[in-house]
Scaffold this motif. Structure first.
Motif, PDB file in Angstrom:
ATOM      1  N   SER A 112       0.837  -1.201   0.000  1.00 44.34           N
ATOM      2  CA  SER A 112       0.000   0.000   0.000  1.00 44.34           C
ATOM      3  C   SER A 112       0.866   1.244   0.000  1.00 44.34           C
ATOM      4  CB  SER A 112      -0.894   0.001   1.248  1.00 44.34           C
ATOM      5  OG  SER A 112      -0.094  -0.152   2.417  1.00 44.34           O
ATOM      6  N   ILE A 113       0.266   2.386  -0.389  1.00 47.38           N
ATOM      7  CA  ILE A 113       1.004   3.638  -0.305  1.00 47.38           C
ATOM      8  C   ILE A 113       1.370   3.907   1.160  1.00 47.38           C
ATOM      9  CG2 ILE A 113       0.203   4.744  -2.407  1.00 47.38           C
ATOM     10  CD1 ILE A 113      -1.959   6.125  -0.754  1.00 47.38           C
ATOM     11  N   ASN A 157      -3.238  -6.510  -0.384  1.00 50.34           N
ATOM     12  CA  ASN A 157      -2.026  -5.847   0.104  1.00 50.34           C
ATOM     13  C   ASN A 157      -2.103  -4.333  -0.066  1.00 50.34           C
ATOM     14  OD1 ASN A 157      -0.600  -8.133   0.990  1.00 50.34           O
ATOM     15  ND2 ASN A 157       0.060  -8.596  -1.081  1.00 50.34           N
ATOM     16  N   ALA A 158      -2.811  -3.889  -1.111  1.00 48.46           N
ATOM     17  CA  ALA A 158      -2.980  -2.451  -1.332  1.00 48.46           C
ATOM     18  C   ALA A 158      -3.890  -1.830  -0.291  1.00 48.46           C
ATOM     19  CB  ALA A 158      -3.549  -2.198  -2.722  1.00 48.46           C
ATOM     20  N   GLN A 159      -4.739  -2.619   0.337  1.00 41.29           N
ATOM     21  CA  GLN A 159      -5.691  -2.096   1.312  1.00 41.29           C
ATOM     22  C   GLN A 159      -5.177  -2.177   2.747  1.00 41.29           C
ATOM     23  OE1 GLN A 159      -9.411  -4.235   0.144  1.00 41.29           O
ATOM     24  NE2 GLN A 159     -10.059  -2.226  -0.604  1.00 41.29           N
ATOM     25  N   ARG A 160      -4.001  -2.747   2.926  1.00 40.60           N
ATOM     26  CA  ARG A 160      -3.410  -2.807   4.263  1.00 40.60           C
ATOM     27  C   ARG A 160      -2.890  -1.433   4.684  1.00 40.60           C
ATOM     28  NH1 ARG A 160       1.119  -7.388   4.542  1.00 40.60           N
ATOM     29  NH2 ARG A 160       1.306  -6.418   6.610  1.00 40.60           N
ATOM     30  N   PRO A 161      -2.902  -1.132   5.974  1.00 39.99           N
ATOM     31  CA  PRO A 161      -2.175   0.054   6.435  1.00 39.99           C
ATOM     32  C   PRO A 161      -0.704  -0.074   6.057  1.00 39.99           C
ATOM     33  CG  PRO A 161      -3.610  -0.785   8.151  1.00 39.99           C
ATOM     34  CD  PRO A 161      -3.609  -1.822   7.076  1.00 39.99           C
ATOM     35  N   PRO A 162       0.020   1.021   5.955  1.00 38.73           N
ATOM     36  CA  PRO A 162       1.421   0.966   5.529  1.00 38.73           C
ATOM     37  C   PRO A 162       2.255   0.003   6.370  1.00 38.73           C
ATOM     38  CG  PRO A 162       0.644   3.226   5.531  1.00 38.73           C
ATOM     39  CD  PRO A 162      -0.445   2.410   6.154  1.00 38.73           C
ATOM     40  N   PHE A 163       3.175  -0.707   5.710  1.00 40.36           N
ATOM     41  CA  PHE A 163       4.016  -1.692   6.380  1.00 40.36           C
ATOM     42  C   PHE A 163       5.369  -1.768   5.686  1.00 40.36           C
ATOM     43  CE2 PHE A 163       1.668  -3.819   3.065  1.00 40.36           C
ATOM     44  CZ  PHE A 163       2.521  -4.772   2.524  1.00 40.36           C
ATOM     45  N   VAL A 182      25.818  -0.702   0.657  1.00 42.43           N
ATOM     46  CA  VAL A 182      24.787   0.116   0.020  1.00 42.43           C
ATOM     47  C   VAL A 182      23.413  -0.485   0.257  1.00 42.43           C
ATOM     48  CG1 VAL A 182      23.964   1.087  -2.153  1.00 42.43           C
ATOM     49  CG2 VAL A 182      26.425   0.821  -1.754  1.00 42.43           C
ATOM     50  N   MET A 183      22.444   0.365   0.650  1.00 42.06           N
ATOM     51  CA  MET A 183      21.066  -0.067   0.895  1.00 42.06           C
ATOM     52  C   MET A 183      20.116   0.796   0.088  1.00 42.06           C
ATOM     53  SD  MET A 183      21.411  -0.460   5.040  1.00 42.06           S
ATOM     54  CE  MET A 183      22.539   0.944   5.103  1.00 42.06           C
ATOM     55  N   LEU A 184      19.038   0.191  -0.363  1.00 44.61           N
ATOM     56  CA  LEU A 184      18.028   0.885  -1.162  1.00 44.61           C
ATOM     57  C   LEU A 184      16.669   0.753  -0.496  1.00 44.61           C
ATOM     58  CD1 LEU A 184      16.661   2.196  -3.568  1.00 44.61           C
ATOM     59  CD2 LEU A 184      16.982   0.066  -4.852  1.00 44.61           C
ATOM     60  N   LEU A 185      16.102   1.894  -0.116  1.00 42.94           N
ATOM     61  CA  LEU A 185      14.794   1.948   0.535  1.00 42.94           C
ATOM     62  C   LEU A 185      13.900   2.895  -0.253  1.00 42.94           C
ATOM     63  CD1 LEU A 185      13.064   1.178   3.085  1.00 42.94           C
ATOM     64  CD2 LEU A 185      13.941   3.287   4.118  1.00 42.94           C
ATOM     65  N   ARG A 186      12.790   2.373  -0.738  1.00 42.52           N
ATOM     66  CA  ARG A 186      11.806   3.198  -1.440  1.00 42.52           C
ATOM     67  C   ARG A 186      10.449   3.024  -0.773  1.00 42.52           C
ATOM     68  NH1 ARG A 186      12.704   7.204  -5.545  1.00 42.52           N
ATOM     69  NH2 ARG A 186      14.701   6.745  -6.524  1.00 42.52           N
ATOM     70  N   SER A 187       9.712   4.122  -0.640  1.00 43.81           N
ATOM     71  CA  SER A 187       8.377   4.073  -0.043  1.00 43.81           C
ATOM     72  C   SER A 187       7.351   4.564  -1.058  1.00 43.81           C
ATOM     73  CB  SER A 187       8.314   4.915   1.234  1.00 43.81           C
ATOM     74  OG  SER A 187       8.587   6.271   0.941  1.00 43.81           O
ATOM     75  N   GLY A 188       6.137   4.017  -0.970  1.00 41.11           N
ATOM     76  CA  GLY A 188       5.114   4.290  -1.966  1.00 41.11           C
ATOM     77  C   GLY A 188       4.401   5.609  -1.752  1.00 41.11           C
TER      78      GLY A 188
END
Length: 369
Positions: A146-147, A236-242, A306-312
């Motif tokens: 989810s976003i 999964n799109a309807q879940r609160p952010p995780f 190196v780490m890659l973190l992206r959030s919706g």
């Protein structure tokens, strides 16, 4: 000195700065020496860096207004020492107490690659033991999350180095008009990666970061809840952010829609030979990681750190009953999960930053396992 004490000292210097007391000379003679160096010229002093925060854009000012990817890090980590960086998009900011350095690469692979290379070759910084956290917002696949959710990536896959035929001209039976270079069509297996189209993170570091952060409470609000409620049939799109593990597709085209989303899933699977799972879409990472790969070869960076973190900030396809064009135009007026995604980036990323800095005696020599 414990990190909590160092943070208090950093806060004190930030307060002094507000009253016109310069932080550079007071905080560290090394900072004064580096600020005296001319960018792009030899420098006899280098600042030690433990953590590089890589962001891609800022909306307006660097602090005090609507935030982009950089602002929360600058404000909350007391990154008050501005270091001129004219060879790139945006000046650098540093905290001499915590030895965190933050950059804004600019949007797109060209800017991210050149900014990262410019930093890595800059003699003003000692990056030999630095960890790199690439932290940015992204489109997110509603089939997976989810976003507001934050995904640690094992892979970043390039979506630009491809053959393409316009969808109106693709042969019958082709799922899309995209296929790998030197292949005969979308059903021809992708070749082994030999030219920087797929970048793999250190898997042990990814697993460590996820285990450390997977239970982090992420921000939610009525606007985010309303946006995800429209994705009926996508649990999964309807879940609160995780927090999750999920891979990233890096492409300069801001694409949107179910058919493109299907292509992204297929492309990441093919490029990783079945090991990867597309979750987030963005633009810059393959440029950043190409530069870091080259820097690693000459000892100017360690790609195992190196780490890659992206959030919706938005979904990569529309909810049922909405066209791709309508949804994309609506999102362009303001991403439905923008603020939540920025907070998620900071909250999740900060857990990793704090752990590394709090136990630097352990992690300086080797990445966590």
């Amino acid at each position: 000195m414990p990190f909590a004490v160092r943070r208090l000292i950093g806060t004190a210097w930030a307060c002094l700065a507000l009253f016109g007391v310069g932080t550079a000379g007071a905080a560290s003679p090394a900072v004064d020496a580096v600020l005296a160096c001319v960018p792009g010229k030899p420098c006899t002093t280098s600042l030690p860096v433990r953590m590089v925060i890589v962001t891609m854009f800022e909306i307006g000012a660097d602090e005090g207004d609507a935030p982009g990817e950089f602002q929360l890090w600058k404000e909350r980590r007391q990154l008050n020492v501005r270091i001129p960086f004219p060879q790139s998009w945006h000046d650098l900011y540093y905290n001499p107490d915590t030895q965190i350095l933050a950059m804004v690469t600019g949007v797109g692979t060209a800017r991210s690659a050149t900014a990262t290379m410019a930093l890595g070759l800059d003699p003003r910084f000692d990056l030999s033991k630095a960890y790199w956290l690439v932290a940015g917002i992204a489109g997110i696949d509603p089939q997976d999350a989810s976003i507001g959710s934050a995904a640690w990536a094992r892979y970043s896959v390039d979506g630009d180095l491809v053959h393409e035929i316009d969808a109106r001209e693709i042969p019958k039976g082709w799922a899309s008009g995209f296929f790998a270079l030197d292949r005969k069509g979308p059903d021809d297996p992708n070749p082994p990666d030999t030219d920087g189209r797929t970048f793999a993170m250190n898997p042990k570091l990814v697993d460590w970061a996820y285990a450390l952060t997977k239970d982090t409470p992420l921000p939610d609000d009525p606007g985010v809840a309303a946006a995800r409620a429209a994705y009926k049939g996508y649990p999964n799109a309807q879940r609160p952010p995780f927090v999750l593990i999920g891979d990233q597709l890096s492409a300069m085209t801001f694409w949107h829609g179910k058919l493109m989303n299907d292509w992204a899933n297929d492309w990441v699977k093919r490029a990783t030979h079945g090991k990867g799972e597309f979750v987030t879409s963005a633009m810059e990472e393959t440029g950043t990681f190409q530069a870091l790969t080259y820097l690693d070869k000459v000892g100017r960076a360690d790609k195992q750190r190196v780490m890659l973190l992206r959030s919706g900030s938005n979904y990569s396809m529309p909810p049922p009953g909405v066209t791709a064009a309508d949804n994309l135009l609506r999102e362009n007026e303001g991403y439905s999960g923008m603020r939540a995604s920025l907070e998620s980036l900071y909250l999740v990323g900060s857990k990793v930053v704090d752990e590394l800095l709090d136990h630097w005696d352990r992690y300086e020599q080797a990445p966590p396992q």
